[in-house]
Write a protein that holds these residues in place. Structure first.
Motif, PDB file in Angstrom:
ATOM      1  N   MET A 264     -26.150  -4.935  -1.242  1.00 24.87           N
ATOM      2  CA  MET A 264     -25.549  -5.986  -0.448  1.00 24.87           C
ATOM      3  C   MET A 264     -26.599  -6.532   0.514  1.00 24.87           C
ATOM      4  SD  MET A 264     -21.936  -5.683   1.434  1.00 24.87           S
ATOM      5  CE  MET A 264     -21.281  -7.058   2.280  1.00 24.87           C
ATOM      6  N   PRO A 265     -26.695  -7.850   0.641  1.00 25.03           N
ATOM      7  CA  PRO A 265     -27.735  -8.418   1.498  1.00 25.03           C
ATOM      8  C   PRO A 265     -27.396  -8.319   2.984  1.00 25.03           C
ATOM      9  CG  PRO A 265     -26.376 -10.161   0.607  1.00 25.03           C
ATOM     10  CD  PRO A 265     -25.907  -8.877  -0.025  1.00 25.03           C
ATOM     11  N   ILE A 266     -28.437  -8.447   3.789  1.00 28.98           N
ATOM     12  CA  ILE A 266     -28.272  -8.518   5.236  1.00 28.98           C
ATOM     13  C   ILE A 266     -28.064  -9.992   5.585  1.00 28.98           C
ATOM     14  CG2 ILE A 266     -29.408  -8.222   7.467  1.00 28.98           C
ATOM     15  CD1 ILE A 266     -30.912  -5.835   6.211  1.00 28.98           C
ATOM     16  N   ASN A 267     -26.901 -10.323   6.136  1.00 28.18           N
ATOM     17  CA  ASN A 267     -26.616 -11.701   6.526  1.00 28.18           C
ATOM     18  C   ASN A 267     -27.267 -11.990   7.869  1.00 28.18           C
ATOM     19  OD1 ASN A 267     -25.023 -12.134   4.254  1.00 28.18           O
ATOM     20  ND2 ASN A 267     -23.167 -11.508   5.288  1.00 28.18           N
ATOM     21  N   TYR A 268     -27.827 -13.197   7.985  1.00 28.88           N
ATOM     22  CA  TYR A 268     -28.413 -13.608   9.251  1.00 28.88           C
ATOM     23  C   TYR A 268     -28.120 -15.077   9.497  1.00 28.88           C
ATOM     24  CZ  TYR A 268     -32.209 -16.051   6.833  1.00 28.88           C
ATOM     25  OH  TYR A 268     -32.925 -16.922   6.063  1.00 28.88           O
ATOM     26  N   SER A 269     -28.174 -15.452  10.766  1.00 26.81           N
ATOM     27  CA  SER A 269     -28.026 -16.860  11.136  1.00 26.81           C
ATOM     28  C   SER A 269     -29.214 -17.238  12.009  1.00 26.81           C
ATOM     29  CB  SER A 269     -26.706 -17.085  11.883  1.00 26.81           C
ATOM     30  OG  SER A 269     -26.704 -16.349  13.084  1.00 26.81           O
ATOM     31  N   LEU A 270     -29.345 -18.517  12.261  1.00 28.47           N
ATOM     32  CA  LEU A 270     -30.437 -19.013  13.093  1.00 28.47           C
ATOM     33  C   LEU A 270     -29.893 -19.365  14.469  1.00 28.47           C
ATOM     34  CD1 LEU A 270     -32.237 -21.240  10.454  1.00 28.47           C
ATOM     35  CD2 LEU A 270     -32.701 -18.861  11.074  1.00 28.47           C
ATOM     36  N   SER A 271     -30.672 -19.044  15.486  1.00 27.15           N
ATOM     37  CA  SER A 271     -30.236 -19.244  16.859  1.00 27.15           C
ATOM     38  C   SER A 271     -31.371 -19.869  17.666  1.00 27.15           C
ATOM     39  CB  SER A 271     -29.850 -17.888  17.457  1.00 27.15           C
ATOM     40  OG  SER A 271     -29.519 -18.002  18.801  1.00 27.15           O
ATOM     41  N   LEU A 272     -31.053 -20.935  18.402  1.00 29.46           N
ATOM     42  CA  LEU A 272     -32.028 -21.579  19.270  1.00 29.46           C
ATOM     43  C   LEU A 272     -31.947 -20.911  20.633  1.00 29.46           C
ATOM     44  CD1 LEU A 272     -34.054 -23.916  19.452  1.00 29.46           C
ATOM     45  CD2 LEU A 272     -32.196 -25.363  20.246  1.00 29.46           C
TER      46      LEU A 272
ATOM     47  N   SER B 219     -38.569  -3.070   3.525  1.00 28.50           N
ATOM     48  CA  SER B 219     -39.204  -3.327   2.227  1.00 28.50           C
ATOM     49  C   SER B 219     -38.162  -3.456   1.109  1.00 28.50           C
ATOM     50  CB  SER B 219     -40.208  -2.229   1.897  1.00 28.50           C
ATOM     51  OG  SER B 219     -39.539  -0.990   1.721  1.00 28.50           O
ATOM     52  N   GLU B 220     -36.965  -2.918   1.313  1.00 28.47           N
ATOM     53  CA  GLU B 220     -35.909  -2.983   0.306  1.00 28.47           C
ATOM     54  C   GLU B 220     -34.883  -4.077   0.590  1.00 28.47           C
ATOM     55  OE1 GLU B 220     -33.968   0.821  -0.189  1.00 28.47           O
ATOM     56  OE2 GLU B 220     -35.745   1.809   0.626  1.00 28.47           O
ATOM     57  N   ALA B 221     -34.873  -4.603   1.806  1.00 32.67           N
ATOM     58  CA  ALA B 221     -33.809  -5.507   2.243  1.00 32.67           C
ATOM     59  C   ALA B 221     -33.858  -6.855   1.534  1.00 32.67           C
ATOM     60  CB  ALA B 221     -33.888  -5.714   3.754  1.00 32.67           C
ATOM     61  N   LYS B 222     -32.674  -7.379   1.300  1.00 28.52           N
ATOM     62  CA  LYS B 222     -32.499  -8.750   0.801  1.00 28.52           C
ATOM     63  C   LYS B 222     -31.725  -9.481   1.893  1.00 28.52           C
ATOM     64  CE  LYS B 222     -33.201  -7.713  -3.886  1.00 28.52           C
ATOM     65  NZ  LYS B 222     -34.254  -6.797  -3.628  1.00 28.52           N
ATOM     66  N   TYR B 223     -32.044 -10.733   2.125  1.00 30.06           N
ATOM     67  CA  TYR B 223     -31.457 -11.487   3.228  1.00 30.06           C
ATOM     68  C   TYR B 223     -30.720 -12.714   2.709  1.00 30.06           C
ATOM     69  CZ  TYR B 223     -34.841  -8.706   5.806  1.00 30.06           C
ATOM     70  OH  TYR B 223     -35.567  -7.663   6.317  1.00 30.06           O
ATOM     71  N   THR B 224     -29.606 -13.045   3.388  1.00 31.09           N
ATOM     72  CA  THR B 224     -28.840 -14.240   3.065  1.00 31.09           C
ATOM     73  C   THR B 224     -28.569 -15.004   4.354  1.00 31.09           C
ATOM     74  OG1 THR B 224     -27.750 -13.116   1.231  1.00 31.09           O
ATOM     75  CG2 THR B 224     -26.693 -15.107   2.064  1.00 31.09           C
ATOM     76  N   LEU B 225     -28.961 -16.279   4.389  1.00 29.97           N
ATOM     77  CA  LEU B 225     -28.700 -17.124   5.547  1.00 29.97           C
ATOM     78  C   LEU B 225     -27.235 -17.540   5.538  1.00 29.97           C
ATOM     79  CD1 LEU B 225     -29.749 -18.739   7.996  1.00 29.97           C
ATOM     80  CD2 LEU B 225     -30.274 -20.595   6.399  1.00 29.97           C
ATOM     81  N   VAL B 226     -26.541 -17.311   6.654  1.00 29.16           N
ATOM     82  CA  VAL B 226     -25.142 -17.697   6.803  1.00 29.16           C
ATOM     83  C   VAL B 226     -25.007 -18.558   8.049  1.00 29.16           C
ATOM     84  CG1 VAL B 226     -24.261 -15.647   5.623  1.00 29.16           C
ATOM     85  CG2 VAL B 226     -24.541 -15.613   8.094  1.00 29.16           C
ATOM     86  N   SER B 227     -23.867 -19.235   8.175  1.00 30.54           N
ATOM     87  CA  SER B 227     -23.649 -20.032   9.372  1.00 30.54           C
ATOM     88  C   SER B 227     -23.386 -19.112  10.556  1.00 30.54           C
ATOM     89  CB  SER B 227     -22.487 -20.999   9.164  1.00 30.54           C
ATOM     90  OG  SER B 227     -21.310 -20.285   8.887  1.00 30.54           O
ATOM     91  N   LYS B 228     -23.588 -19.636  11.757  1.00 28.30           N
ATOM     92  CA  LYS B 228     -23.348 -18.848  12.966  1.00 28.30           C
ATOM     93  C   LYS B 228     -21.882 -18.454  13.051  1.00 28.30           C
ATOM     94  CE  LYS B 228     -25.660 -20.284  16.742  1.00 28.30           C
ATOM     95  NZ  LYS B 228     -26.063 -21.255  17.757  1.00 28.30           N
TER      96      LYS B 228
END
Length: 158
Positions: free
Chosen positions: A1-9, A122-131
């Motif tokens: 399962m990927p690590i979800n992340y969002s972008l923050s200013l 090194s093993e992580a997969k990332y998915t960009l999600v909305s805030k």
């Protein structure tokens, strides 16, 4: 399962609005696992059938960890990592003012992960999600639209 992340200013220097702003990636939590959840995972993944024994062992390790930290020791739990305490706070002009019980400092608990945990990147997969705020706004909007649709259907029946 990927690590979800969002972008923050965010400000480059917290609290200093004049410092400029940059975009940072922030992990979006997928939830919290409780001790009970972890025990079930151990049983499922490793075939351990005696959950109460595993739970008791974990609780005893936690209590021993607490007591060892209170005695000022570092505790190395192998792949889980090393735990220790640090005194944090502001500096003092005189040795008399620099005491943990003076209220200017606090005890911080630190953890350094073991190698297996440190190498997760090194093993992580990332998915960009909305805030989260965007997700919450969309949910609210969807709920409102659903309510309105239900009201229209109810009016048609009358």
């Amino acid at each position: 399962m990927p690590i979800n992340y969002s972008l923050s200013l965010r400000n480059t220097k917290p609290g200093d609005r004049a410092s400029g702003r940059k975009v940072y990636a922030r992990v979006q939590s997928a939830g919290t696992r409780t001790l009970e959840d972890m025990l079930k995972l151990v049983e499922k993944r490793y075939g351990v059938r005696n959950g109460p024994t595993v739970r008791a062992a974990l609780e005893m390790v936690a209590e021993c960890l607490r007591l060892e930290l209170l005695d000022g020791r570092r505790v190395n739990l192998g792949e889980l990592g090393t735990f220790h305490c640090e005194i944090t706070g502001s500096a003092s002009d005189s040795p008399d003012d620099c005491r943990p019980m003076a209220g200017r400092t606090r005890l911080a608990f630190k953890w350094t992960p073991g190698e297996n945990i440190r190498n997760i990147a090194s093993e992580a997969k990332y998915t960009l999600v909305s805030k989260r705020t965007s997700q919450d706004n969309i949910r609210r909007q969807n709920k409102q639209e659903l309510r309105e649709e239900m009201e229209r259907q109810e009016q048609k029946r009358e």
